[in-house]
Write an enzyme that holds these catalytic residues in place. Structure first.
Site, short mmCIF file in Angstrom:
data_model
loop_
_atom_site.label_atom_id
_atom_site.label_comp_id
_atom_site.label_asym_id
_atom_site.label_seq_id
_atom_site.Cartn_x
_atom_site.Cartn_y
_atom_site.Cartn_z
N ASP A 29 0.79 -1.25 0.00
CA ASP A 29 0.00 0.00 0.00
C ASP A 29 0.82 1.30 0.00
O ASP A 29 0.47 2.26 0.71
CB ASP A 29 -0.96 0.01 1.20
CG ASP A 29 -1.96 -1.12 1.17
OD1 ASP A 29 -1.93 -1.91 0.21
OD2 ASP A 29 -2.77 -1.21 2.10
N LYS A 134 -6.62 -4.93 -3.05
CA LYS A 134 -7.27 -5.58 -1.91
C LYS A 134 -8.30 -4.66 -1.28
O LYS A 134 -8.04 -3.47 -1.08
CB LYS A 134 -6.20 -6.01 -0.89
CG LYS A 134 -5.39 -4.88 -0.29
CD LYS A 134 -4.26 -5.43 0.57
CE LYS A 134 -3.48 -4.37 1.28
NZ LYS A 134 -4.20 -3.57 2.25
N CYS A 167 -2.03 -2.42 7.83
CA CYS A 167 -1.99 -3.35 6.70
C CYS A 167 -0.77 -4.25 6.70
O CYS A 167 -0.85 -5.40 6.24
CB CYS A 167 -2.15 -2.60 5.39
SG CYS A 167 -3.78 -1.85 5.24
N1 TIU Z 1 -2.57 0.43 4.28
C1 TIU Z 1 -3.05 0.69 5.49
O1 TIU Z 1 -2.40 0.49 6.50
N2 TIU Z 1 -4.31 1.26 5.53
C2 TIU Z 1 -4.75 2.07 6.55
O2 TIU Z 1 -5.90 2.47 6.58
N3 TIU Z 1 -3.82 2.37 7.49
C3 TIU Z 1 -3.97 3.24 8.55
O3 TIU Z 1 -3.06 3.31 9.36
N4 TIU Z 1 -5.07 3.95 8.66
#
Ligand code: TIU
Length: 225
Positions: A29, A134, A167
């Site tokens: 991500d 995802k 994530c």
């Molecule tokens: N990729 C991921 O960690 N998505 C989130 O929403 N992370 C947060 O820390 N909010």
């Protein structure tokens, strides 16, 4: 270098048996909305510099993986433009003025195809590198990641990206339950919250490496260079 050899590398709670040919680099991500000034993450009041310090180390690791012809997989968190895969509970959580699917500073927030949903240019995937879209926090849930890894004979993962306690942690736990050995380089993962960065990593390596190993990217680079 023989990439099918096993190289013990420094890690906690004990050394990690790194076998490059069986190890995929899984970059979680690294999306514009989470990392770029003016994106969704910053709009929510987060300090994106805590995440941006991971870009440089990830670039070095990605370059080393590519130079050796090893497996690289990217993920993006997001949803269909019709939001059909967005659980109502996820949409309303946080009671924020702007939520997933609404128009944000870089297009519709966490919607596939929008500028903010895409991966930052510094780590942009090559056409040959799978990108896993995802809908959840974990990289395995509702995706074809497990099949892709099994079909390539991958048994180990180096997991990098953001955020450490969300994530990255969820994906490491999912991978661990599916039998993959996970190594997390601490300099290549980031959290908006320093205390969660520390605890997110401690939870992975505690109790004899209950979810995996934690180390530094230089230990991997020393083997690959
Ligand atoms: N990729 C991921 O960690 N998505 C989130 O929403 N992370 C947060 O820390 N909010």
């Amino acid at each position: 270098m023989d990439t099918s050899r096993t190289f013990p590398i420094a890690a906690e709670p004990y050394e990690f048996e790194f076998t490059p040919a069986k190890c995929a680099l899984l970059i979680i991500d690294m999306q514009r909305d989470f990392l770029e000034p003016g994106g969704f993450g910053e709009m929510l009041g987060n300090d994106v510099s805590q995440l941006r310090r991971t870009i440089g180390p990830n670039r070095l690791l990605l370059a080393a993986w590519r130079a050796r012809g090893l497996a690289v997989i990217h993920t993006r968190e997001g949803h269909r433009p019709d939001l059909g895969d967005l659980p109502p509970a996820k949409k309303i959580r946080g009671r924020s003025a702007s939520c997933i699917g609404d128009t944000g500073p870089m297009g519709r927030i966490l919607v596939r195809g929008e500028p903010g949903h895409d991966i930052i240019p510094e780590l942009y995937p090559l056409p040959s590198e799978p990108v896993i879209d995802k809908p959840g926090k974990g990289a395995f849930w509702a995706t074809d990641l497990h099949a892709i890894l099994q079909n390539r004979g991958i048994t180990q993962l180096v997991v990098t990206g953001v955020t450490t306690e969300v994530c990255v942690n969820t994906s490491v736990r999912e991978a661990n339950d599916r039998g993959f050995d996970c190594f997390v380089p601490s300099d290549c993962v980031g959290s908006y919250f320093p205390e969660f960065q520390e605890m997110g990593l401690r939870m992975i390596k505690a109790q004899g490496g209950i979810f995996g190993w934690v180390g530094h990217s230089t230990a991997l680079l020393d083997v690959l260079q």
